[in-house]
Design an enzyme around this catalytic site. Structure first.
Site, mmCIF file in Angstrom:
data_model
loop_
_atom_site.group_PDB
_atom_site.id
_atom_site.type_symbol
_atom_site.label_atom_id
_atom_site.label_comp_id
_atom_site.label_asym_id
_atom_site.label_seq_id
_atom_site.Cartn_x
_atom_site.Cartn_y
_atom_site.Cartn_z
ATOM 1 N N CYS A 25 -1.072 -15.100 8.073
ATOM 2 C CA CYS A 25 -1.905 -16.162 7.933
ATOM 3 C C CYS A 25 -1.371 -17.099 6.871
ATOM 4 C CB CYS A 25 -3.480 -15.889 7.913
ATOM 5 S SG CYS A 25 -4.001 -14.903 7.060
ATOM 6 N N TYR B 175 -8.956 -28.456 -5.882
ATOM 7 C CA TYR B 175 -8.339 -29.508 -5.197
ATOM 8 C C TYR B 175 -9.010 -30.901 -6.068
ATOM 9 C CZ TYR B 175 -6.598 -26.954 -1.409
ATOM 10 O OH TYR B 175 -5.784 -25.926 -0.735
ATOM 11 N N HIS C 200 -6.681 -22.507 -6.721
ATOM 12 C CA HIS C 200 -5.631 -21.672 -6.163
ATOM 13 C C HIS C 200 -4.793 -21.153 -7.098
ATOM 14 C CE1 HIS C 200 -6.317 -22.306 -2.061
ATOM 15 N NE2 HIS C 200 -6.360 -23.460 -1.899
ATOM 16 N N LYS D 56 12.888 -11.024 -10.296
ATOM 17 C CA LYS D 56 11.397 -10.224 -10.608
ATOM 18 C C LYS D 56 11.327 -9.208 -9.669
ATOM 19 C CE LYS D 56 8.809 -13.773 -8.506
ATOM 20 N NZ LYS D 56 7.816 -15.042 -8.615
ATOM 21 N N ARG E 98 18.222 -1.983 -7.826
ATOM 22 C CA ARG E 98 19.406 -2.212 -8.536
ATOM 23 C C ARG E 98 19.636 -3.515 -8.564
ATOM 24 N NH1 ARG E 98 22.110 0.185 -3.064
ATOM 25 N NH2 ARG E 98 20.550 -1.202 -2.292
ATOM 26 N N GLN F 12 -0.562 -11.829 5.580
ATOM 27 C CA GLN F 12 0.878 -11.826 5.684
ATOM 28 C C GLN F 12 1.334 -12.603 7.114
ATOM 29 O OE1 GLN F 12 1.360 -6.958 5.366
ATOM 30 N NE2 GLN F 12 3.145 -7.691 6.012
ATOM 31 N N ARG G 75 -18.332 -28.017 -0.526
ATOM 32 C CA ARG G 75 -17.857 -26.890 -1.319
ATOM 33 C C ARG G 75 -17.967 -26.940 -2.587
ATOM 34 N NH1 ARG G 75 -13.501 -23.333 1.457
ATOM 35 N NH2 ARG G 75 -13.910 -21.397 0.247
ATOM 36 N N GLU H 97 -11.834 -24.859 -5.112
ATOM 37 C CA GLU H 97 -10.704 -24.375 -4.799
ATOM 38 C C GLU H 97 -9.363 -24.996 -6.048
ATOM 39 O OE1 GLU H 97 -12.676 -23.329 -2.848
ATOM 40 O OE2 GLU H 97 -11.586 -21.347 -2.277
ATOM 41 N N TRP I 12 2.161 -11.299 -6.520
ATOM 42 C CA TRP I 12 1.707 -11.268 -7.867
ATOM 43 C C TRP I 12 0.570 -10.478 -8.238
ATOM 44 C CZ3 TRP I 12 -3.181 -12.911 -9.498
ATOM 45 C CH2 TRP I 12 -4.042 -13.596 -8.406
HETATM 46 P P1 NAP Z 1 12.284 -2.668 1.636
HETATM 47 O O1 NAP Z 1 11.032 -3.468 1.191
HETATM 48 O O2 NAP Z 1 13.260 -2.894 2.348
HETATM 49 O O3 NAP Z 1 12.627 -2.149 -0.073
HETATM 50 C C1 NAP Z 1 13.503 -1.276 -0.284
HETATM 51 C C2 NAP Z 1 13.866 -0.984 -1.786
HETATM 52 O O4 NAP Z 1 14.725 -0.178 -1.851
HETATM 53 C C3 NAP Z 1 14.223 -2.192 -2.333
HETATM 54 O O5 NAP Z 1 13.753 -2.398 -3.527
HETATM 55 C C4 NAP Z 1 15.782 -2.061 -2.636
HETATM 56 O O6 NAP Z 1 16.124 -2.464 -3.612
HETATM 57 C C5 NAP Z 1 15.958 -0.276 -2.438
HETATM 58 N N1 NAP Z 1 16.939 0.070 -1.707
HETATM 59 C C6 NAP Z 1 17.685 -0.268 -0.463
HETATM 60 N N2 NAP Z 1 18.581 0.547 -0.370
HETATM 61 C C7 NAP Z 1 19.068 1.140 -1.485
HETATM 62 C C8 NAP Z 1 19.885 2.349 -1.637
HETATM 63 N N3 NAP Z 1 20.994 2.573 -0.786
HETATM 64 N N4 NAP Z 1 19.729 2.839 -2.807
HETATM 65 C C9 NAP Z 1 18.926 2.612 -3.480
HETATM 66 N N5 NAP Z 1 17.900 1.792 -3.339
HETATM 67 C C10 NAP Z 1 17.756 1.115 -2.199
HETATM 68 O O7 NAP Z 1 11.369 -1.195 2.321
HETATM 69 P P2 NAP Z 1 10.210 -0.671 1.973
HETATM 70 O O8 NAP Z 1 9.896 -0.764 0.622
HETATM 71 O O9 NAP Z 1 10.560 0.700 2.582
HETATM 72 O O10 NAP Z 1 9.070 -1.411 2.851
HETATM 73 C C11 NAP Z 1 9.382 -1.598 4.243
HETATM 74 C C12 NAP Z 1 8.600 -2.815 4.807
HETATM 75 O O11 NAP Z 1 7.365 -2.558 4.816
HETATM 76 C C13 NAP Z 1 8.911 -4.009 3.977
HETATM 77 O O12 NAP Z 1 9.283 -5.126 5.056
HETATM 78 C C14 NAP Z 1 7.763 -4.327 3.587
HETATM 79 O O13 NAP Z 1 7.474 -5.932 3.431
HETATM 80 C C15 NAP Z 1 6.662 -3.809 4.036
HETATM 81 N N6 NAP Z 1 5.557 -3.234 3.184
HETATM 82 C C16 NAP Z 1 4.823 -4.109 2.541
HETATM 83 C C17 NAP Z 1 4.058 -3.757 1.579
HETATM 84 C C18 NAP Z 1 3.384 -4.689 0.787
HETATM 85 O O14 NAP Z 1 3.316 -6.006 1.175
HETATM 86 N N7 NAP Z 1 2.534 -4.330 -0.206
HETATM 87 C C19 NAP Z 1 3.509 -2.228 1.540
HETATM 88 C C20 NAP Z 1 4.560 -1.478 2.277
HETATM 89 C C21 NAP Z 1 5.219 -1.838 3.151
HETATM 90 P P3 NAP Z 1 17.525 -2.753 -4.443
HETATM 91 O O15 NAP Z 1 18.364 -2.934 -3.570
HETATM 92 O O16 NAP Z 1 17.408 -3.909 -5.484
HETATM 93 O O17 NAP Z 1 17.742 -1.203 -4.932
HETATM 94 FE FE1 SF4 Z 2 -3.843 -10.283 7.711
HETATM 95 FE FE2 SF4 Z 2 -4.375 -12.864 8.128
HETATM 96 FE FE3 SF4 Z 2 -4.533 -11.339 10.250
HETATM 97 FE FE4 SF4 Z 2 -6.532 -10.979 8.287
HETATM 98 S S1 SF4 Z 2 -6.148 -12.909 9.547
HETATM 99 S S2 SF4 Z 2 -5.359 -9.349 9.555
HETATM 100 S S3 SF4 Z 2 -5.378 -11.748 6.463
HETATM 101 S S4 SF4 Z 2 -2.837 -11.866 8.898
#
Ligand code: NAP
Ligand code: SF4
Length: 675
Positions: free
Chosen positions: A343, A168, A254, A570, A566, A341, A216, A166, A581
């Site tokens: 862990c 280390y 890592h 990144k 908006r 998320q 390991r 990993e 990433w």
């Molecule tokens: P979110 O993470 O809160 O993102 C909402 C997006 O909409 C932001 O990018 C924001 O960007 C934009 N936004 C907010 N208000 C807005 C407005 N009035 N007009 C235009 N754009 C607006 O919500 P989400 O994508 O619905 O996800 C919900 C939750 O589920 C999050 O906590 C997320 O972590 C989780 N989730 C995670 C994953 C993953 O990790 N892959 C996948 C699905 C869901 P700007 O304000 O910059 O425009």
């Molecule tokens: Fe997600 Fe970690 Fe639970 Fe597995 S152990 S479901 S990766 S939080």
């Protein structure tokens, strides 16, 4: 008869026997450094030992201060340290398990100013430049490892795992990428592998024959200027000769920019590496990475890829994994969905680890689902993650639970998530809850949008509202234009989407939708060979580190996708620390374009109009998909309260901002534990 005969075949190590082939792999939990942390770790490991794991490997413990992963990380250097561990080893032994302590020296990955390494080269994942170890420092480090192993024996451990992978310290000595020394520990490969060989030899001499030493071995570095396969084999043979009992498989440093354990990595994606090593060595080999169900583990063993299976996160998700497999109850396993998320993302943020699907993980001493003293009649409204957790735990405790869902199926937003390429594991969580509902006799009523009158007639003592969210509709002129779709239109209602698409919002759902639209056909997460090609990994192992000079083969997106947000900064910055990433990299490979720092002006037949850096722009698209976050949805709340009913809000219905399943399940489980 067991469905998994290879899993349950004992393994004789000569001086001791492992009762089955399942090892709980090392994982730092953050409890190591907590007040009363050792008591909490003892409870956490004891549950897993009771759950049938044959051998546990502890989280990494440093042999000295220089080897810390972070300031004041746990270390094993004195008898006082050893005494503190006794509570852990006693608890595991009491439940019939065995436990090895992992000795981990972080080297240049140490997040502190005392870090040391073979050469003074900063790693890309730590701000601290390490000091170069002098020869005397190397001798002292070897002494500290050996001392740590001896002390672990005193503490009652059955053995140690020497962490050589990993990226280390030990790994840093082995490869030219990080070892620029010109003394007897640098230069030729013979010199670079001197440290691990001396470590294992001297540890064996110090601890005697009847003590497990796992090494390991980094079998696939996945970073430029890592080891060749021939070098890895040569080291493996030396380690075997030096006295190791078992060799464990390490995949990827890592700092590697190739995912190795995320949910999009196919199950058992790297066991072929261990199989290749089995042709070279004679001691037992452990394989790991993205193995989470008994069927997969059994197949790996039956096909001779390894002698033992190591899993870490699946035991956070379900401490009873092994016993359930032994009873042929695989469908009752709460499967780790590899989301990281609760862990790894927690550990990297210096928070105590837990598990998205099992909030009790690492919280065994404070969160328990005890039988109820007074049985209540409980209604749960909404069968998304929060409603499912609340109803199954309340029912498991002994309450009479009725679960109402307006949709035709349980699962809520997980039903959308499971369709995203690389998120197929979400099917498992829905399967788990479905089984729990039937095991604990929850009455499930689907296709029913519930009204206050229904609840009044039901004579419920408590009502849990888990009605979730509704998508936010941003105030943009033309938001009702026919080209505009919500993410629900796309993922749930399967409305057709054109060839040029603007995605508004770049949170988790914006990323998910973009990933969904950037794919056609099979998800590579279900096809190991296609996935390895996509990430440029050479299965023939002719490439150094498994990747050097290999060109990745990515199938192009069927659409042009433009992601908008908006804010500045990144894209994906708010996603999980260990996975954001990967999502960004996957979309870049699919040539998704990221457009930030915008103000939306309007949407019309020409497309999306917006202002960026003071200039007005328009992007012609066929569709605009709105993924702009969510708002709480709890239409019944006021009426229920007016009727004097005892009502609780959980999940998105409570707080929708930054809602995720981790918070929803945690909140619902904690409520159900006390209701
Ligand atoms: P979110 O993470 O809160 O993102 C909402 C997006 O909409 C932001 O990018 C924001 O960007 C934009 N936004 C907010 N208000 C807005 C407005 N009035 N007009 C235009 N754009 C607006 O919500 P989400 O994508 O619905 O996800 C919900 C939750 O589920 C999050 O906590 C997320 O972590 C989780 N989730 C995670 C994953 C993953 O990790 N892959 C996948 C699905 C869901 P700007 O304000 O910059 O425009
Ligand atoms: Fe997600 Fe970690 Fe639970 Fe597995 S152990 S479901 S990766 S939080």
């Amino acid at each position: 008869m067991s469905n998994y005969p290879h899993i349950f075949k004992p393994l004789d190590l000569g001086f001791t026997t492992l009762k089955n082939r399942i090892v709980m792999g090392s994982m730092h939990t953050g409890l190591e450094e907590e007040k009363n942390g050792f008591e909490r770790i003892a409870a956490y490991y004891a549950e897993r030992a009771k759950g049938g794991v044959s051998l546990i490997v502890s989280g990494g413990i440093s042999p000295n201060v220089q080897g810390w992963t972070g300031p004041f990380a746990a270390r094993m250097s004195t008898k006082k340290h050893a005494r503190k561990h006794k509570v852990i080893t006693d608890a595991v032994h009491k439940e019939g398990g065995k436990i090895c302590m992992q000795i981990l020296h972080a080297g240049r990955y140490g997040y502190h100013p005392f870090a040391v390494a073979p050469s003074a080269i900063k790693s890309p994942i730590s701000p601290f430049k390490p000091f170069k170890l002098k020869q005397s420092g190397i001798k002292r480090t070897i002494h500290d490892f050996v001392n740590s192993a001896k002390l672990s024996k005193l503490a009652g451990y059955d053995g140690v795992e020497i962490m050589g992978s990993e990226g280390y310290l030990i790994n840093q000595f082995i490869v030219e990428r990080t070892n620029k020394r010109t003394d007897t520990y640098g230069g030729s490969y013979e010199n670079r592998m001197r440290l691990p060989i001396e470590l294992v030899k001297q540890t064996r001499e110090a601890v005697g024959k009847e003590f497990i030493i796992i090494y390991r071995l980094s079998m696939l570095d996945l970073v430029e200027k890592g080891s060749t396969w021939q070098e890895v084999v040569a080291l493996g043979k030396e380690i075997e000769n030096a006295g190791a009992t078992i060799i464990n498989t390490g995949i990827g440093w890592h700092e590697a920019r190739i995912p190795t354990i995320a949910t999009s990595v196919p199950r058992a994606a790297f066991t072929w590496v261990t199989k290749k090593m089995k042709e070279e060595l004679s001691i037992p080999l452990v394989t790991s990475n993205r193995i989470n169900m008994p069927e997969t583990a059994e197949k790996i063993l039956a096909e001779g890829h390894a002698d033992l299976i190591s899993m870490a996160r699946p035991f956070l998700a379900d401490p009873e994994w092994v016993n359930k497999a032994a009873d042929n109850k695989s469908e009752e396993i709460n499967t780790c969905i590899a989301c990281n998320q609760a862990c790894l993302d927690h550990v990297f943020k210096r928070k105590i680890a837990s598990c998205l699907v099992n909030p009790r993980a690492c919280h065994e001493t404070e969160l328990n689902y005890l039988p109820v003293k007074k049985k209540k009649n409980i209604a749960v409204i909404g069968a998304g993650p929060a409603g499912l957790a609340a109803s199954t735990i309340a029912a498991q405790r002994g309450h009479q639970v009725t679960l109402f869902e307006a949709d035709k199926e349980i699962g809520g937003q997980f039903n959308m998530a499971k369709q995203i390429p690389g998120k197929e594991e979400f099917y498992e969580t829905i399967r788990y809850f479905k089984k729990q509902l039937s095991l604990y006799k929850v009455t499930v009523t689907l296709n029913k949008r519930i009204e206050v009158q229904d609840l009044k007639h039901g004579n419920f003592d408590e009502v849990i509202l888990a009605t979730g969210i509704k998508p936010r509709t941003p105030k943009i002129e033309g938001i009702d234009h026919p080209m505009v779709l919500s993410y629900i239109d796309v993922l749930k209602h399967k409305k057709p989407v054109g060839k040029r698409v603007a995605v508004i919002g770049a949170g988790g759902i914006g990323f998910d939708v973009s990933e969904y639209l950037a794919h056609k056909g099979e998800s590579t997460s279900l096809n190991i060979d296609a996935w390895l090609k996509e990430w440029g990994i050479d299965k023939t192992m002719q490439a150094r580190s498994g990747i050097q000079g290999v060109i990745a083969e990515v199938s192009p997106s069927p659409r042009e996708i433009f992601m908008f947000k908006r804010s500045k900064g990144k894209f994906g910055g708010n996603l999980g620390k260990t996975t954001g990433w990967i999502h960004r990299s996957t979309l870049k490979k699919k040539k998704v374009q990221f457009i930030n720092n915008v103000q939306y002006t309007k949407i019309d037949d020409e497309g999306v109009h917006y202002v960026q850096d003071g200039s007005e722009k328009v992007l012609a698209v066929d569709n605009v998909i709105i993924c702009a976050g969510q708002l709480p949805f709890s239409p019944l709340l006021a009426a229920l309260k007016e009727n004097g009913m005892s009502v609780h809000l959980v999940g998105g219905a409570d707080v929708a901002a930054e809602l995720d399943a981790k918070r929803a399940i945690d909140q619902a489980s904690r409520l159900a534990a006390t209701i």
